[in-house]
Structures are given as C-alpha cells and as structure tokens.
Write a protein that holds these residues in place. Sequence first.
Motif, mmCIF file in Angstrom:
data_model
loop_
_atom_site.group_PDB
_atom_site.id
_atom_site.type_symbol
_atom_site.label_atom_id
_atom_site.label_comp_id
_atom_site.label_asym_id
_atom_site.label_seq_id
_atom_site.Cartn_x
_atom_site.Cartn_y
_atom_site.Cartn_z
ATOM 1 N N GLY A 31 -36.359 -6.344 -27.047
ATOM 2 C CA GLY A 31 -35.092 -6.977 -27.408
ATOM 3 C C GLY A 31 -34.865 -6.934 -28.899
ATOM 4 O O GLY A 31 -35.582 -6.241 -29.628
ATOM 5 N N PRO A 32 -33.829 -7.653 -29.393
ATOM 6 C CA PRO A 32 -33.431 -7.526 -30.787
ATOM 7 C C PRO A 32 -34.535 -7.860 -31.783
ATOM 8 O O PRO A 32 -35.292 -8.806 -31.579
ATOM 9 C CB PRO A 32 -32.262 -8.517 -30.913
ATOM 10 N N GLY A 76 -34.796 -11.764 -33.760
ATOM 11 C CA GLY A 76 -33.603 -10.911 -33.805
ATOM 12 C C GLY A 76 -32.328 -11.703 -34.008
ATOM 13 O O GLY A 76 -31.241 -11.271 -33.606
ATOM 14 N N LYS A 78 -30.540 -12.381 -36.658
ATOM 15 C CA LYS A 78 -29.628 -11.757 -37.628
ATOM 16 C C LYS A 78 -29.366 -12.596 -38.872
ATOM 17 O O LYS A 78 -28.573 -12.209 -39.722
ATOM 18 C CB LYS A 78 -28.295 -11.365 -36.979
ATOM 19 N N ASP A 93 -31.335 -3.422 -31.203
ATOM 20 C CA ASP A 93 -31.619 -3.944 -29.864
ATOM 21 C C ASP A 93 -31.603 -2.785 -28.873
ATOM 22 O O ASP A 93 -30.534 -2.300 -28.489
ATOM 23 C CB ASP A 93 -30.588 -5.013 -29.486
ATOM 24 N N TYR A 94 -32.797 -2.364 -28.484
ATOM 25 C CA TYR A 94 -32.904 -1.259 -27.528
ATOM 26 C C TYR A 94 -32.697 -1.718 -26.085
ATOM 27 O O TYR A 94 -32.670 -0.895 -25.164
ATOM 28 C CB TYR A 94 -34.276 -0.580 -27.640
ATOM 29 N N SER A 95 -32.537 -3.020 -25.861
ATOM 30 C CA SER A 95 -32.380 -3.519 -24.487
ATOM 31 C C SER A 95 -30.912 -3.664 -24.093
ATOM 32 O O SER A 95 -30.605 -4.206 -23.039
ATOM 33 C CB SER A 95 -33.094 -4.874 -24.341
ATOM 34 N N PHE A 96 -29.995 -3.175 -24.914
ATOM 35 C CA PHE A 96 -28.553 -3.365 -24.674
ATOM 36 C C PHE A 96 -28.117 -2.748 -23.347
ATOM 37 O O PHE A 96 -27.418 -3.371 -22.562
ATOM 38 C CB PHE A 96 -27.777 -2.752 -25.841
ATOM 39 N N GLY A 101 -28.305 1.474 -27.398
ATOM 40 C CA GLY A 101 -28.853 0.323 -28.101
ATOM 41 C C GLY A 101 -27.811 -0.164 -29.088
ATOM 42 O O GLY A 101 -26.774 0.478 -29.281
ATOM 43 N N THR A 102 -28.073 -1.301 -29.719
ATOM 44 C CA THR A 102 -27.127 -1.774 -30.738
ATOM 45 C C THR A 102 -27.800 -1.828 -32.103
ATOM 46 O O THR A 102 -29.005 -2.024 -32.230
ATOM 47 C CB THR A 102 -26.542 -3.165 -30.413
ATOM 48 N N THR A 150 -21.678 -5.042 -35.372
ATOM 49 C CA THR A 150 -22.633 -4.530 -34.387
ATOM 50 C C THR A 150 -22.000 -3.354 -33.663
ATOM 51 O O THR A 150 -20.864 -3.456 -33.177
ATOM 52 C CB THR A 150 -23.026 -5.625 -33.377
#
Length: 174
Positions: A31-32, A76, A78, A93-96, A101-102, A150
């Motif tokens: 996650g982020p 994460g 921010k 964030d690769y879990s988007f 990802g974001t 984002t």
Amino acid sequence: MFHDVGSKGYISLEELKAKEDYPTVERLEKGPIAIIECLQDIPCNPCQDACPVGAIKFSQQDITGIPLLDQEACLGCKKCISSCPGQAIFVVDYSFSEELGTLTFPYEYLPLPQEGAELPGVSREGKEVCPVTVVKVEQRPNLNKTALVTIAVPKEYLEIVRFIKYRRDGVSNE
Ligand code: SF4
Ligand code: SF4
C-alpha cells in the motif's frame, strides 16, 4: 556523502534505488508509502517534524544527514510531502488497481489540474513517459499552500514518472 545532484538537477533512479531506505517490492505492494528523493547533506529536517509516526530519521546525529524512511512505520499519509522545501518527497501506491498505481507529488503552480484530466506524465529529467490520469487534487492551505496532486500511472512506469505536463491555460499539453 556526495551525489552529483547539483550538476544534473535531479536524482537518477539508480541513485535512488541505491539508497538504503528504498522500499522493498513486498512493502511497495502492501500500500501507500513515501519515497524520499533527497540525497544531499544539507541542514534541513521539516520532513522529520511533519511525520506523525516518526518514520523519517537522519543518517547522522544532526540534521545535515540524509533523511531515511522507516518503511514499516510509514503509513503513506502524505503529510511529509508539503513540508519539504525541495519538493523531494513522493507517495506511491502500487495497490491502487491491477494495472495502475498512484503517485502523489507536490504541485505549486496555478491553475491546478482538474481531477479526471488525462495528461502526459513526465520523468525526473522532464521527458514525457506515458499518459496519466489525475485522480485527486488536494489543497492544503495550512501546509505551505502546496497542493498535492495524485495521478494514476501504469505500474511499469511508476518508478519513472514524477510530474505532469500541464499548460497554464489548463487545456492540454504542448
Ligand atoms: S507518508 Fe506519512 S507516515 Fe510516511 S513518512 Fe510521510 S508523514 Fe510519515
Ligand atoms: S524536508 Fe525535503 S529537502 Fe529537507 S531533508 Fe527532508 S526530504 Fe530533504
């Protein structure tokens, strides 16, 4: 430690990944998480003060060291992004989604891009990489008036894209 950031004006991906706090693949997929792209020994530490969980520490006793992320502690959230005068902190964030990802980055220009806009994503060197979509724009007037943008980025380019190309008239790109 000396890095040649000053002459070329940006940190290369190779330099960044050689930094000891670069997150593992396993942590990225969870996650982020913040990516701290700061490699210069300068007296600066607002990022450390901004983190609510103490996830940013320094490589030396004083603040002239390099900030290092505790990747397990980072939420994460921010909050550190806007605190950095060098605009050197990003959250990925690769879990988007399965394919995307974001990337969240600081944005100090007006007008702000619109959510939903499709724009070119650009690399640290300023080269166009791939189309990206703006998914969120956050104005945080209590945090140096630096907005957070984002974008959704194809995962294969998430390590490379770091900004967007956006014309002042807000219409499109070059
Ligand atoms: S993203 Fe949040 S938890 Fe992670 S380093 Fe920044 S302020 Fe701390
Ligand atoms: S606030 Fe930014 S420039 Fe200053 S030490 Fe932290 S990451 Fe580096």
